[in-house]
Design a protein around this motif. Structure first.
Motif, mmCIF file in Angstrom:
data_model
loop_
_atom_site.group_PDB
_atom_site.id
_atom_site.type_symbol
_atom_site.label_atom_id
_atom_site.label_comp_id
_atom_site.label_asym_id
_atom_site.label_seq_id
_atom_site.Cartn_x
_atom_site.Cartn_y
_atom_site.Cartn_z
ATOM 1 N N GLU A 1 -84.496 -4.050 43.243
ATOM 2 C CA GLU A 1 -84.827 -4.777 42.015
ATOM 3 C C GLU A 1 -85.159 -3.821 40.861
ATOM 4 N N ILE A 2 -85.741 -2.669 41.171
ATOM 5 C CA ILE A 2 -86.009 -1.659 40.144
ATOM 6 C C ILE A 2 -84.694 -1.034 39.683
ATOM 7 N N GLN A 3 -83.800 -0.740 40.627
ATOM 8 C CA GLN A 3 -82.486 -0.196 40.272
ATOM 9 C C GLN A 3 -81.724 -1.159 39.355
ATOM 10 N N ARG A 4 -81.834 -2.466 39.632
ATOM 11 C CA ARG A 4 -81.141 -3.464 38.816
ATOM 12 C C ARG A 4 -81.648 -3.436 37.376
ATOM 13 N N VAL A 5 -82.968 -3.385 37.201
ATOM 14 C CA VAL A 5 -83.550 -3.336 35.858
ATOM 15 C C VAL A 5 -83.133 -2.049 35.152
ATOM 16 N N MET A 6 -83.179 -0.913 35.856
ATOM 17 C CA MET A 6 -82.797 0.367 35.257
ATOM 18 C C MET A 6 -81.344 0.359 34.806
ATOM 19 N N LYS A 7 -80.485 -0.303 35.570
ATOM 20 C CA LYS A 7 -79.066 -0.346 35.224
ATOM 21 C C LYS A 7 -78.796 -1.336 34.096
ATOM 22 N N GLU A 8 -79.396 -2.508 34.183
ATOM 23 C CA GLU A 8 -79.111 -3.558 33.206
ATOM 24 C C GLU A 8 -79.676 -3.278 31.823
ATOM 25 N N TYR A 9 -80.861 -2.665 31.755
ATOM 26 C CA TYR A 9 -81.532 -2.479 30.470
ATOM 27 C C TYR A 9 -81.520 -1.020 30.020
ATOM 28 N N ARG A 10 -80.362 -0.417 30.019
ATOM 29 C CA ARG A 10 -80.220 0.938 29.484
ATOM 30 C C ARG A 10 -79.293 0.880 28.277
ATOM 31 N N ALA A 11 -79.434 1.816 27.393
ATOM 32 C CA ALA A 11 -78.725 1.778 26.109
ATOM 33 C C ALA A 11 -77.217 1.688 26.251
ATOM 34 N N PHE A 12 -76.639 2.430 27.179
ATOM 35 C CA PHE A 12 -75.180 2.484 27.245
ATOM 36 C C PHE A 12 -74.588 1.496 28.242
ATOM 37 N N ASN A 13 -75.312 0.422 28.522
ATOM 38 C CA ASN A 13 -74.805 -0.644 29.393
ATOM 39 C C ASN A 13 -74.330 -1.803 28.519
ATOM 40 N N VAL A 14 -73.270 -1.578 27.780
ATOM 41 C CA VAL A 14 -72.716 -2.599 26.895
ATOM 42 C C VAL A 14 -71.379 -3.054 27.448
ATOM 43 N N ASP A 15 -71.238 -4.353 27.625
ATOM 44 C CA ASP A 15 -69.971 -4.936 28.064
ATOM 45 C C ASP A 15 -68.913 -4.616 27.014
ATOM 46 N N PRO A 16 -67.786 -3.990 27.381
ATOM 47 C CA PRO A 16 -66.762 -3.642 26.395
ATOM 48 C C PRO A 16 -66.290 -4.845 25.576
ATOM 49 N N GLN A 17 -66.306 -6.036 26.172
ATOM 50 C CA GLN A 17 -65.887 -7.226 25.436
ATOM 51 C C GLN A 17 -66.887 -7.608 24.357
ATOM 52 N N LEU A 18 -68.138 -7.155 24.535
ATOM 53 C CA LEU A 18 -69.169 -7.455 23.539
ATOM 54 C C LEU A 18 -69.384 -6.304 22.565
ATOM 55 N N ALA A 19 -68.682 -5.224 22.741
ATOM 56 C CA ALA A 19 -68.907 -4.023 21.923
ATOM 57 C C ALA A 19 -68.751 -4.308 20.436
ATOM 58 N N ASP A 20 -67.810 -5.133 20.060
ATOM 59 C CA ASP A 20 -67.633 -5.458 18.640
ATOM 60 C C ASP A 20 -68.849 -6.189 18.097
ATOM 61 N N HIS A 21 -69.477 -6.981 18.943
ATOM 62 C CA HIS A 21 -70.637 -7.760 18.527
ATOM 63 C C HIS A 21 -71.825 -6.867 18.183
ATOM 64 N N VAL A 22 -71.934 -5.687 18.823
ATOM 65 C CA VAL A 22 -73.073 -4.798 18.598
ATOM 66 C C VAL A 22 -72.680 -3.519 17.872
ATOM 67 N N LYS A 23 -71.584 -3.555 17.150
ATOM 68 C CA LYS A 23 -71.109 -2.300 16.561
ATOM 69 C C LYS A 23 -72.044 -1.726 15.498
ATOM 70 N N ARG A 24 -72.977 -2.521 14.972
ATOM 71 C CA ARG A 24 -73.926 -1.969 14.009
ATOM 72 C C ARG A 24 -74.866 -0.963 14.662
ATOM 73 N N GLN A 25 -75.193 -1.156 15.909
ATOM 74 C CA GLN A 25 -76.065 -0.233 16.624
ATOM 75 C C GLN A 25 -75.202 0.719 17.432
ATOM 76 N N THR A 26 -75.036 1.929 16.959
ATOM 77 C CA THR A 26 -74.223 2.901 17.681
ATOM 78 C C THR A 26 -74.934 4.236 17.753
ATOM 79 N N THR A 27 -74.592 4.991 18.760
ATOM 80 C CA THR A 27 -75.058 6.361 18.897
ATOM 81 C C THR A 27 -73.802 7.213 18.926
ATOM 82 N N GLN A 28 -73.589 7.952 17.868
ATOM 83 C CA GLN A 28 -72.397 8.776 17.709
ATOM 84 C C GLN A 28 -71.131 7.975 17.990
ATOM 85 N N GLY A 29 -71.080 6.746 17.428
ATOM 86 C CA GLY A 29 -69.893 5.911 17.538
ATOM 87 C C GLY A 29 -69.793 5.100 18.816
ATOM 88 N N VAL A 30 -70.739 5.258 19.749
ATOM 89 C CA VAL A 30 -70.716 4.510 21.006
ATOM 90 C C VAL A 30 -71.681 3.335 20.878
#
Length: 192
Positions: free
Chosen positions: A129-158
């Motif tokens: 359950e700790i591994q799940r939280v660490m994986k799900e709530y990290r900065a670079f865990n963005v679904d590629p299909q949703l990437a356009d939706h969050v494009k305002r928040q980027t780190t070096q274009g990612v």
């Protein structure tokens, strides 16, 4: 069986206080007392830090800013941001907590009784359950299909995973022991 008389013990190579929860003095407690989702009210032994708001340094273009001056106003803003992020996560049904100390405010997710288990050969594995939280709530865990939706928040274009497109998660969430309140203040400890 052969393990019928086995018992659990701590690793003798670790210091005695390694698994003890960090203690909170009266000043830090006062910073957290009026918060309805304070980490001090968390029932579990462990939680996962998913966002850290710091008030004593800032990074510009990948380097620490040299002439940065910490201020009470900045620390207050860190607290406000952590509080707002927790409120937004709670509105989504996530068990989120906030904690404020002298140098930072943190947002955590989850309440866990066990950190994990030692593996044969000296390794350690976090609880699932700790591994799940660490994986799900990290900065670079963005679904590629949703990437356009969050494009305002980027780190070096990612694109990075955020709450309300304003509060990005930390790159590497970390489990911590839930802090516990002590009966003495920092000043009492200094005078002893």
């Amino acid at each position: 069986g052969p393990m019928g008389n086995a018992f659990l013990t701590r690793n003798p190579m670790l210091p005695e206080d390694y698994f003890r929860a960090p203690e909170v003095d009266s000043f830090v407690r006062s910073l957290n007392d009026d918060k309805p989702n304070s980490l001090l009210n968390c029932k579990g032994k462990y939680t996962v830090v998913v966002r850290t708001f710091t008030g004593f340094n800032t990074i510009v273009d990948g380097k620490k800013e040299k002439n940065y001056e910490p201020s009470a106003k900045r620390m207050l803003q860190c607290g406000v941001d952590a509080n707002r992020m927790v409120a937004l996560l709670r509105a989504e049904g996530v068990e989120a907590y906030e904690f404020h100390d002298r140098t930072q405010s943190i947002v955590t997710i989850g309440s866990f009784e066990s950190l994990g288990k030692e593996l044969p050969g000296g390794g350690f594995e976090y609880a699932p359950e700790i591994q799940r939280v660490m994986k799900e709530y990290r900065a670079f865990n963005v679904d590629p299909q949703l990437a356009d939706h969050v494009k305002r928040q980027t780190t070096q274009g990612v694109p990075v995973k955020c709450v309300a497109q304003k509060y990005p998660f930390d790159v590497e969430p970390l489990p911590i022991a839930v802090p516990k309140v002590t009966k003495h203040s920092l000043y009492g400890a200094i005078s002893r």
